[in-house]
Design a protein around this motif. Structure first.
Motif, PDB file in Angstrom:
ATOM      1  N   THR A 108       0.843  -0.946  -0.043  1.00 26.50           N
ATOM      2  CA  THR A 108       0.013  -0.094  -0.205  1.00 26.50           C
ATOM      3  C   THR A 108       0.975   1.192  -0.052  1.00 26.50           C
ATOM      4  OG1 THR A 108      -1.660  -1.068   1.345  1.00 26.50           O
ATOM      5  CG2 THR A 108      -1.882   1.128   1.215  1.00 26.50           C
ATOM      6  N   LEU A 109       0.474   2.248  -0.692  1.00 27.39           N
ATOM      7  CA  LEU A 109       1.252   3.465  -0.817  1.00 27.39           C
ATOM      8  C   LEU A 109       0.734   4.392   0.534  1.00 27.39           C
ATOM      9  CD1 LEU A 109       3.200   5.001  -2.678  1.00 27.39           C
ATOM     10  CD2 LEU A 109       1.434   5.893  -3.801  1.00 27.39           C
ATOM     11  N   MET A 110       1.780   4.730   0.991  1.00 26.03           N
ATOM     12  CA  MET A 110       1.646   5.350   2.481  1.00 26.03           C
ATOM     13  C   MET A 110       2.130   6.980   2.127  1.00 26.03           C
ATOM     14  SD  MET A 110       0.207   3.273   4.421  1.00 26.03           S
ATOM     15  CE  MET A 110       0.111   1.328   4.920  1.00 26.03           C
ATOM     16  N   VAL A 111       1.381   7.962   2.502  1.00 26.22           N
ATOM     17  CA  VAL A 111       1.889   9.343   2.616  1.00 26.22           C
ATOM     18  C   VAL A 111       2.641   9.529   3.904  1.00 26.22           C
ATOM     19  CG1 VAL A 111       1.001  11.632   2.511  1.00 26.22           C
ATOM     20  CG2 VAL A 111      -0.150   9.932   0.993  1.00 26.22           C
ATOM     21  N   THR A 112       4.025   9.599   3.819  1.00 26.41           N
ATOM     22  CA  THR A 112       4.576   9.984   5.058  1.00 26.41           C
ATOM     23  C   THR A 112       4.882  11.456   5.250  1.00 26.41           C
ATOM     24  OG1 THR A 112       6.781  10.327   3.873  1.00 26.41           O
ATOM     25  CG2 THR A 112       6.122   7.890   4.745  1.00 26.41           C
ATOM     26  N   ARG A 113       4.373  12.438   4.191  1.00 31.40           N
ATOM     27  CA  ARG A 113       4.549  13.794   4.609  1.00 31.40           C
ATOM     28  C   ARG A 113       4.077  14.502   3.042  1.00 31.40           C
ATOM     29  NH1 ARG A 113       8.832  17.605   3.501  1.00 31.40           N
ATOM     30  NH2 ARG A 113      10.074  15.659   3.117  1.00 31.40           N
ATOM     31  N   THR A 114       3.166  15.725   3.266  1.00 31.41           N
ATOM     32  CA  THR A 114       2.922  16.301   2.027  1.00 31.41           C
ATOM     33  C   THR A 114       3.899  17.293   2.132  1.00 31.41           C
ATOM     34  OG1 THR A 114       1.548  17.625   3.335  1.00 31.41           O
ATOM     35  CG2 THR A 114       0.507  15.941   2.236  1.00 31.41           C
ATOM     36  N   LEU A 115       4.356  17.991   0.885  1.00 30.82           N
ATOM     37  CA  LEU A 115       5.341  18.952   0.731  1.00 30.82           C
ATOM     38  C   LEU A 115       4.566  20.237   0.591  1.00 30.82           C
ATOM     39  CD1 LEU A 115       7.585  17.340  -2.006  1.00 30.82           C
ATOM     40  CD2 LEU A 115       7.629  17.098   0.437  1.00 30.82           C
ATOM     41  N   GLU A 116       5.397  21.329   1.281  1.00 30.20           N
ATOM     42  CA  GLU A 116       4.614  22.758   1.419  1.00 30.20           C
ATOM     43  C   GLU A 116       4.370  23.406  -0.090  1.00 30.20           C
ATOM     44  OE1 GLU A 116       6.230  26.927   3.290  1.00 30.20           O
ATOM     45  OE2 GLU A 116       7.382  25.255   3.543  1.00 30.20           O
ATOM     46  N   ASP A 117       3.314  23.910  -0.111  1.00 29.63           N
ATOM     47  CA  ASP A 117       2.934  24.748  -1.194  1.00 29.63           C
ATOM     48  C   ASP A 117       2.589  23.845  -2.357  1.00 29.63           C
ATOM     49  OD1 ASP A 117       1.880  27.015  -2.657  1.00 29.63           O
ATOM     50  OD2 ASP A 117       3.865  27.592  -3.386  1.00 29.63           O
ATOM     51  N   LEU A 137      -3.059  14.334   4.048  1.00 27.69           N
ATOM     52  CA  LEU A 137      -2.260  14.371   5.108  1.00 27.69           C
ATOM     53  C   LEU A 137      -1.698  13.050   5.485  1.00 27.69           C
ATOM     54  CD1 LEU A 137      -5.376  14.965   7.466  1.00 27.69           C
ATOM     55  CD2 LEU A 137      -3.914  16.473   6.521  1.00 27.69           C
ATOM     56  N   ALA A 138      -0.411  13.283   6.232  1.00 24.47           N
ATOM     57  CA  ALA A 138       0.399  11.990   6.489  1.00 24.47           C
ATOM     58  C   ALA A 138      -0.417  11.007   7.136  1.00 24.47           C
ATOM     59  CB  ALA A 138       1.505  12.773   7.287  1.00 24.47           C
ATOM     60  N   GLY A 139      -0.111   9.942   6.681  1.00 23.76           N
ATOM     61  CA  GLY A 139      -0.766   8.648   7.342  1.00 23.76           C
ATOM     62  C   GLY A 139      -1.906   8.229   6.242  1.00 23.76           C
ATOM     63  N   ASP A 140      -2.291   9.273   5.295  1.00 16.50           N
ATOM     64  CA  ASP A 140      -3.256   8.810   4.288  1.00 16.50           C
ATOM     65  C   ASP A 140      -2.690   7.512   3.448  1.00 16.50           C
ATOM     66  OD1 ASP A 140      -5.068  10.538   5.131  1.00 16.50           O
ATOM     67  OD2 ASP A 140      -4.382  11.884   3.425  1.00 16.50           O
ATOM     68  N   ARG A 141      -3.449   6.697   3.240  1.00 15.17           N
ATOM     69  CA  ARG A 141      -3.329   5.591   2.125  1.00 15.17           C
ATOM     70  C   ARG A 141      -3.812   5.901   0.915  1.00 15.17           C
ATOM     71  NH1 ARG A 141      -2.432   4.893   7.535  1.00 15.17           N
ATOM     72  NH2 ARG A 141      -1.928   2.600   8.140  1.00 15.17           N
ATOM     73  N   ILE A 142      -2.979   5.983  -0.092  1.00 18.24           N
ATOM     74  CA  ILE A 142      -3.395   6.123  -1.672  1.00 18.24           C
ATOM     75  C   ILE A 142      -3.816   4.849  -2.462  1.00 18.24           C
ATOM     76  CG2 ILE A 142      -3.200   7.155  -3.875  1.00 18.24           C
ATOM     77  CD1 ILE A 142      -1.166   8.969  -2.557  1.00 18.24           C
ATOM     78  N   LEU A 143      -5.450   4.590  -2.283  1.00 13.13           N
ATOM     79  CA  LEU A 143      -5.768   3.384  -2.949  1.00 13.13           C
ATOM     80  C   LEU A 143      -5.813   3.298  -4.681  1.00 13.13           C
ATOM     81  CD1 LEU A 143      -8.852   3.032  -0.454  1.00 13.13           C
ATOM     82  CD2 LEU A 143      -6.268   2.255  -0.148  1.00 13.13           C
TER      83      LEU A 143
END
Length: 531
Positions: free
Chosen positions: A113-122, A131-137
């Protein structure tokens, strides 16, 4: 580096660009017609390929034969003339351009599963509420989980054309909901300045990972902000920097050199020289500068170090650099591939070539690190081999040497190399994976914590270390970390800093007791005492 997740797989690009200086100012003096007229050598190769295509008993992929032939030809020239297949040119171009078109997230693959560890600014992701922790399905109609897809394939579905919408289906664990979020793709920076911050009240630090199109602009911004914050000295960290665009190195060195000082010069096969001099735009000519290098600092990194050292400006700290003094130019081929061909040598202001020998072949050339280690050069300055015939003198009488890298003014030995599983664990994805799972249990705990608060106050507690030990046990790594609490705690904190706050926080944790940074502080303190 350990503890980092990237948006796109740039490691192949970095490997291919390692040690490469792109001579953007070099020009062919001969016309294109002269280069591409028919001759017997090219006719022979073309005829052979035709024979294989039309007459050979079995079907053969002649494209692969051509690729092998090109690689074999270039391998007989020098270690830095390389062939870039058309499957990799786009990745390398993105890396050197300093941006790509995507959504702006740092991710990792965990349990398919593709996990978001962090979103980049702007970026579109931050503006769209990822958000960090989101799973991209899913991305549009493509399922991105549970199929055993490679990370590269999954990421390719998020990249695309600027302004074109991508519809993501997200699972958010904190609310146990599936969300539909539409994002318009946009340029996302691939920063070459990893971090910059004040080490103390007067010493600033800038970490540069490569020399891309945006490097000087990023560096200039960092330098300006550090000066505004009171920096009277700057430590430029070029360790493990493989090089890149020559012009960026020239502009960086110019910040510290008075107008008219020679920065570097190149010489091509016809003996023609191109000299680059400092301008009057340098903003830190009166400040103290320290350049940190190691055995993996190459090419453009060595141009910066050599320019300052030969002009008696600043102090070079660390270990002897890689030793790459050749200039390449990228030339496109008809099928979209390219060749980076060595077209000149570069020389430091005193006239040194710091290119190490490649007369014994490419394998021997890249095995140089092991040789340095075995003869003790990485631990003891007096084990560095120099040739008296390559001895040069700076304007103030300092002796410097050519032929195999920049020898630092102040030597700092290699820190102890951890043995066995510990070394592997601290440099693998095990640490960031565990940290992601640890944060995922209660992300709200860190929601109100600032980067400064985290750096100064957070220390991995016993339960976190015990949890990491259990995590390793489940992965069947037979290592008891109790003897390495200090090293493991630092690695865990750095990975947490990266996932919570980004690269700057990550580097602040790693450099908190870094031996070269501590040496810079010592040198600066001693200089102040003697002034």
């Amino acid at each position: 580096m350990k503890g980092r997740s990237y948006l796109i797989p740039i490691f192949v690009a970095l490997a291919l660009s390692a040690g490469i200086v792109i001579g953007s100012k070099m020009r062919f003096s001969d016309s294109a017609d002269l280069f591409f007229t028919s001759n017997s050598k090219k006719d022979k190769l073309n005829r052979l390929i035709d024979y294989i295509d039309y007459e050979y008993v079995d079907d053969v992929n002649t494209d692969s034969i051509v690729d092998v032939t090109v690689n074999n030809i270039l391998a007989k020239l020098d270690p830095h003339s390389v062939y870039i297949p058309n499957t990799q040119t786009e990745k390398i171009a993105e890396n050197m351009k300093g941006e790509f078109v995507g959504v702006g997230i740092s991710v990792m693959m965990l349990n398919d599963t593709l996990m978001v560890t962090r979103t980049l600014e702007d970026t579109p992701a931050e503006r769209g509420g990822i958000l960090a922790g989101d799973r991209i399905l899913m991305a549009d109609k493509d399922t991105l989980y549970g199929q055993g897809y490679s990370r590269g394939f999954v990421i390719s579905k998020l990249k695309g054309v600027e302004g074109v919408e991508v519809n993501l289906k997200i699972y958010r664990k904190s609310t146990d909901k599936v969300l539909d979020i539409a994002l318009n793709r946009a340029p996302v920076p691939l920063k070459s300045v990893d971090a910059f911050f004040m080490v103390n009240d007067e010493v600033g630090y800038i970490k540069v990972n490569r020399f891309a199109e945006t490097t000087y602009k990023e560096f200039r911004t960092a330098l300006t902000l550090l000066r505004h914050n009171g920096a009277k000295a700057i430590a430029i960290d070029l360790r493990d920097n493989p090089g890149g665009y020559m012009e960026m190195a020239e502009q960086m060195a110019d910040e510290f050199l008075p107008k008219g000082r020679l920065i570097v010069f190149t010489r091509n096969k016809r003996g023609e020289e191109d000299k680059i001099f400092a301008t009057d735009r340098g903003d830190f000519e009166s400040g103290k500068v320290y350049v940190l290098i190691n055995e993996n600092s190459a090419s453009a990194s060595e141009i910066v170090a050599g320019a300052l050292q030969d002009n008696d400006v600043g102090t070079i700290v660390g270990r002897r650099s890689f030793g790459k003094g050749l200039v390449q130019r990228e030339m496109p081929l008809p099928d979209g591939s390219a060749v980076r061909l060595t077209i000149a040598r570069y020389y430091t202001p005193t006239g040194r070539s710091i290119q190490k020998s490649y007369s014994n072949g490419i394998e021997d050339y890249y095995d140089d690190f092991q040789k340095r280690y075995e003869r003790g050069e990485l631990q003891y300055a007096d084990s560095i081999q120099v040739a008296d015939s390559l001895r040069f003198t700076t304007p103030k009488g300092k002796v410097v040497y050519g032929g195999g890298g920049i020898i630092p003014d102040v030597f700092v030995p290699l820190e102890t190399i951890y043995k066995g599983h510990l070394n592997y664990i601290l440099q693998s994805e095990l640490v960031p994976t565990y940290v992601f799972e640890y944060l995922d249990t209660d992300r709200g705990r860190f929601a109100s914590m600032t980067e400064d608060d985290f750096i100064k106050r957070f220390h991995p507690e016993e339960d976190m270390l015990n949890g990491f030990q259990e995590f390793l046990n489940k992965k069947e790594f037979g290592l008891n970390i109790s003897s390495y609490d200090k090293e493991v705690s630092k690695a865990l904190k750095a990975a947490m800093a990266n996932q919570l706050f980004g690269d700057n926080a990550y580097q602040r944790v790693l450099k908190s007791n870094d031996t070269m940074v501590l040496k810079v502080l010592e040198l600066y303190h001693n200089t102040k005492i003697t002034e």
